[in-house]
Design an enzyme around this catalytic site. Structure first.
Site, PDB file in Angstrom:
ATOM      1  N   GLU A  93      35.430  43.360  35.548  1.00  0.00           N
ATOM      2  CA  GLU A  93      36.740  43.763  36.046  1.00  0.00           C
ATOM      3  C   GLU A  93      37.736  42.765  35.462  1.00  0.00           C
ATOM      4  OE1 GLU A  93      39.725  44.073  39.784  1.00  0.00           O
ATOM      5  OE2 GLU A  93      38.255  42.480  39.557  1.00  0.00           O
TER       6      GLU A  93
ATOM      7  N   ASP B 109      33.478  40.632  39.484  1.00  0.00           N
ATOM      8  CA  ASP B 109      34.821  40.731  40.056  1.00  0.00           C
ATOM      9  C   ASP B 109      35.743  39.644  39.517  1.00  0.00           C
ATOM     10  OD1 ASP B 109      36.674  41.809  42.154  1.00  0.00           O
ATOM     11  OD2 ASP B 109      36.491  39.763  42.912  1.00  0.00           O
TER      12      ASP B 109
END
Length: 740
Positions: free
Chosen positions: A469, A416
Site C-alpha cells: 500500500e 500497510d
C-alpha cells in the site's frame, strides 16, 4: 536450624541475598538452584515467598533427600546434599502441597547458534527461540520462556502459575544476545503470562506482554497466552501444490477485503461478532459463490484497540483472541483453501501503539522504536516507529511475516503504510525530521528492509503475494531488488482509485470536462504491477459509502455503480473491493456494526451483487480479461478521446492475442444509439455482459451480439454498430475467444 548457614550460603554475599529477596538480582542462577560447597557437597537454595516449608525429594522415587531450612524470612530456603542428585521440590503452601521441579536446576537453554542469529537479526524462526515454548527437558514437561531485553537489570516471568509475583521466577541473562531465559516446569498450554522488568536504573516497569507471543487474551485483557506447538492438521495439500505452479501476474486476482468483526453480526446475541469457525461456515461460502479469488483480512494480529481495525497491533505473531484460538484461525485458512480461496493478511511493520504493556520502551529504553521523536513518533497516528537500523528489530519484523506464511499457510501479505516508511519527512514539516546520511528525505533503512524482506519471502515462499500500500510515485516498488526495486509483487493503484472516484462522483453533465481522469491511469499503468482498490479507506472518516459517492437518485446511483464496476473489471489491474460495496451499501462502514445485508431485499441492490458475481466469473474465465493486467501487450484503447459523449472503450488481449474483448462504457444517462466503434478483428462479437440488463436492475436494453462491418472507425478497418445504454458498461468477446 539443622544446617550451617555458611554451607548453605557458600560463595554468596549478603548483598546478593538482599537483592534476590527484594526482586533486584540480575543473575538469580548464581544464587538459586544447586551449587557446589567448598567441601564437595552441594547447597540447594530456592526462593518461594509465602511457602511454609520445602522438601527436596528424589525425582525418580519421591524419596526424601533433605528438608530445607528457612534461611531468610522473605521465603528463601536452603539445604545441603552430600552429592548432587536429580531432585524435585515438595512445597508446603498454607492451603496445599505442590510437587514440582526446580527451574534453577536447569542449565542454559538456548544454543549459541540461536543467540547468534537473534543478535544478527537473521533468526527467521524467532518463535522457536523466543517467547513461550512448551517442551520437555530431561523428561520434565514445562515451558521455556525467552525474551530480548538487553538493557534490563532484571527480567521475570509472571503469570497465574506464580501469582504474578516477579520475585518468583527471575530469568537468566544470555549477554551475547541480550536475551533472558528460564524453563518453568509444569506450566502448560493456555497459561497466561507477562514479563516483569526492572530497567537499568532499577525502576519497575509495567508488566509487558510477550513481543513474540503466539496467542493472547481477548481484548481488553492484555496478557500473553502459552500457545501449543503441536502442528495443525492441515488438509490443504492440493491447494498448496496448485499455488506453487500459478503465475501470479497472469492469473485473475479478485480480492474481497473484509473486516472479520463487522462482516456479519449475530443480532440475536446482541450484535455479537462471529468467530473463525462461524466465519468458515458463512463467509467462505459467500466469497466462493461470489467468485472472488482471495479474501483479504484487515489486520488480525493482536491489537488492544478495536477501533484501530487492527492497524495498531501489539502482537505481530498472535492471531487476535477476539475471534477464537490460533487453531481456530488455522482452521479458517484451511477451509478457505479447501474452497479454492486464497487468504491475504494486512500486515503492519510501519508503527506500533504506545500502550505501556506493549513494545514501547520495552526494557526501559527505546528498544524497538527510535529514541528521537523526529524519527520514532508518528504524529498522524500517535504511534511509535520501528527502528529499522537495529538488526534485531528488522529480524523481528521479517520473522513475523514468515510466521504467517509458514505457520498459517497464508497466501500473501498486504504491507500497510509503505509510503510512511519510505520517507523520513512523511507528514512532517520542516525541522520535524532528520535527513538521511546523504541529506535526503528517503529512509534508506526502510528501503533496504523492504528489499531484504521481499527477497527472503520469495526465496522461502515463491508463491506468496507481497503487496504494497504505497500512495506516492516512489519508483520501482514492484521491480526486483536485483533490478534496483523494492521487490513487491503488486502495488495498490491509489492514483487510479482517486481519479476514478472523483470522476464518478461528478454529475454526468460535467464528466466530459474531466474525461482525462479516466484515461490518465493508462499512462503509468505498466510502470508497476497494480491492484485497483476500492478499499475500506474510501468508506470511513466521513467519506461515505461508494454508493453515496455516486450522483443522482437511487436508480442513477446504482446504475453508476454498475457501470463503474464493469469498467473496473475491464480495466488492466487486479481487483479489490471492500465488503458491502458489492451490494451498494448505502451508509459508511461502521466497525461496530454489520454489512447492510437487508438491502438485498431491494432488486437494485441484489442486482448489483449479481453483477459483481458475473464480473468475477467472466474475469476468471476469459484470459483476455486478466492477462493484460500486468502486460502492456494485453491492452489497447479502442476509444479514449470521446469526452463529449463520456464514452470509453478498451480492447483486452490474451498472451497470444487470439482472444480479445471489447469493454465499452457510457458514463452519461443518455443512450447512444448506433454508436460505431472500431475493432481489430472481423466476425461475430458476442455480448457477455451488459450492466444495464434487467437481471442487474437495469432497463434491459441489451442490444445483444454484433457482427463486424467493413467500415473504418478509430483507425481500424472493421467496426461494430452498438446501442449504448445509459450509465452502462458492456463487454463483447470475439467469436474466436469462445474457444481460445
Amino acid at each position: 536450624m539443622t544446617t550451617d548457614l555458611a554451607d548453605i550460603f557458600f560463595g554468596v554475599k549478603a548483598d546478593a541475598i538482599q537483592a534476590l529477596t527484594e526482586g533486584r538480582h540480575g543473575d538469580p542462577f548464581s544464587v538459586l538452584g544447586p551449587h557446589r560447597c567448598g567441601d564437595g557437597r552441594f547447597s540447594v537454595r530456592v526462593f518461594l515467598p509465602g511457602a511454609s516449608g520445602v522438601d527436596l525429594i528424589a525425582r525418580d522415587s519421591d524419596r526424601l533427600l533433605a528438608t530445607a531450612d528457612l534461611v531468610h524470612a522473605a521465603g528463601l530456603f536452603g539445604a545441603v546434599l552430600p552429592e548432587l542428585a536429580s531432585y524435585r521440590l515438595r512445597i508446603h503452601w498454607p492451603d496445599a502441597i505442590q510437587i514440582t521441579d526446580d527451574p534453577y536446576s536447569f542449565g542454559p537453554l538456548l544454543g549459541d547458534l540461536d543467540l547468534h542469529l537473534v543478535a544478527e537479526g537473521t533468526h527467521y524462526n524467532l518463535t522457536r527461540a523466543l517467547g513461550a515454548n512448551p517442551m520437555t527437558i530431561d523428561d520434565v514437561a514445562g515451558v521455556r520462556f525467552a525474551v530480548w531485553a538487553p538493557n534490563a537489570r532484571r527480567v521475570s516471568v509472571v503469570g497465574d502459575f506464580n501469582s504474578w509475583d516477579g520475585r518468583r521466577h527471575p530469568m537468566r541473562l544470555r549477554p551475547q544476545a541480550g536475551v533472558w531465559e528460564i524453563f518453568i516446569p509444569q506450566v502448560s498450554v493456555g497459561e497466561r503470562y507477562k514479563f516483569e522488568i526492572l530497567d537499568q536504573y532499577g525502576n519497575l516497569l509495567a508488566q509487558k506482554a510477550d513481543p513474540v507471543a503466539r496467542a493472547a487474551e481477548p481484548a481488553p485483557s492484555t496478557a500473553s497466552v502459552v500457545a501449543s506447538t503441536d502442528p495443525f492438521a492441515w488438509t490443504d495439500s492440493a491447494w498448496l501444490n496448485t499455488r506453487r505452479s500459478a503465475d501470479k501476474q497472469a492469473e485473475a486476482i479478485s480480492i474481497y477485503e473484509v473486516h472479520a468483526g463487522s462482516w456479519l453480526r449475530d443480532m440475536s446475541e446482541g450484535a455479537r461478532m462471529l468467530d473463525w469457525v462461524e466465519l468458515s461456515q458463512r463467509l467462505i461460502p459467500y466469497v466462493r459463490d461470489m467468485g472472488f479469488t482471495h479474501i483479504e483480512l484487515l489486520p488480525i494480529m493482536e491489537h488492544p484497540f478495536g477501533g484501530s481495525w487492527g492497524y495498531q497491533p501489539l502482537g505481530l505473531f498472535a492471531p487476535t483472541g477476539r475471534y477464537g484460538t490460533p487453531e481456530d484461525f488455522a482452521y479458517f485458512v484451511d477451509r478457505c483453501h479447501g474452497a479454492g480461496i486464497g487468504v491475504i493478511l494486512d500486515w503492519v511493520p510501519a508503527h506500533f501503539p504506545t500502550d505501556v504493556w506493549g513494545l514501547a520502551r520495552f526494557d526501559g529504553t527505546a528498544l524497538y522504536e527510535h529514541e528521537d521523536p523526529r524519527e520514532g513518533f508518528h504524529q498522524d497516528w500517535n504511534t511509535l516507529i520501528y527502528n529499522l537500523g537495529r538488526n534485531e528489530v528488522k529480524g523481528f519484523l521479517i520473522a513475523s511475516a514468515l510466521e504467517w506464511l509458514e505457520h498459517y499457510h497464508i497466501d500473501g501479505l498486504r504491507v500497510d503504510a509503505v509510503a510512511s516508511m519510505l520517507y523520513r519527512d512523511y507528514s512532517r514539516a520542516a525541522g520535524e525530521w532528520i535527513p538521511n546520511r546523504y541529506g535526503g528525505r528517503e529512509n534508506l533503512e526502510a528501503i533496504e528492509f523492504f528489499k531484504h524482506l521481499n527477497s527472503i519471502v520469495h526465496e522461502r515462499f515463491p508463491h506468496a503475494l507481497m503487496i504494497a500500500e504505497e500512495s506516492t510515485a516512489f519508483p520501482n516498488v514492484t521491480r526486483s531488488p536485483q533490478e534496483g526495486g523494492l521487490g513487491f509483487d503488486m502495488k495498490w493503484n491509489m492514483g487510479w482509485m482517486h481519479d476514478t472516484l472523483h470522476y464518478m462522483s461528478d454529475d454526468p453533465v460535467y464528466r466530459k470536462y474531466h474525461h482525462g481522469s479516466m484515461t490518465f491511469g493508462m499512462i503509468y499503468a505498466y510502470s508497476e504491477r497494480f491492484i485497483l482498490p476500492f478499499s475500506h479507506d474510501e468508506v470511513v472518516h466521513g467519506k461515505g459509502s461508494i454508493f453515496a459517492k455516486m450522483p443522482g437518485d437511487v436508480w442513477q446511483k446504482i446504475a453508476n455503480l454498475r457501470a463503474l464496476f464493469g469498467f473496473m473489471w475491464g480495466h488492466p489491474g487486479k481487483k479489490l473491493i471492500f465488503m458491502g460495496s458489492e451490494i451498494g451499501q448505502t451508509t459508511e462502514w461502521n466497525h461496530d456494526g454489520s454489512v447492510e445485508w437487508d438491502l438485498l431485499d431491494d432488486p437494485f441492490h441484489s442486482g448489483l451483487q449479481r453483477l459483481v458475481r458475473d464480473l468475477n466469473r467472466i474475469y476468471r474465465h476469459f484470459a483476455c480479461l486478466h492477462y493484460g493486467d500486468s502486460e502492456p501487450s494485453g491492452f489497447e484503447w479502442a476509444i479514449a478521446d470521446d469526452a463529449e459523449n463520456s464514452v470509453l472503450a478498451m480492447l483486452r488481449y490474451d498472451r497470444e492475442r487470439r482472444s480479445v474483448a471489447l469493454v465499452i462504457s457510457n458514463f452519461t444517462p443518455i443512450p447512444r444509439h448506433d454508436y460505431r466503434v472500431g475493432v481489430p478483428m472481423p466476425g461475430h462479437w458476442r455480448q457477455i455482459l451488459n450492466t444495464d440488463a434487467r437481471v442487474y436492475g437495469g432497463n434491459g436494453a441489451t442490444g445483444g451480439d454484433r457482427g463486424s462491418e467493413s467500415i473504418g472507425a478509430h483507425g481500424r478497418s472493421q467496426s461494430l454498430l452498438i446501442d449504448l445504454p445509459p450509465l452502462s458498461t458492456m463487454i463483447f468477446v470475439h467469436e474466436d475467444s469462445l474457444s481460445a
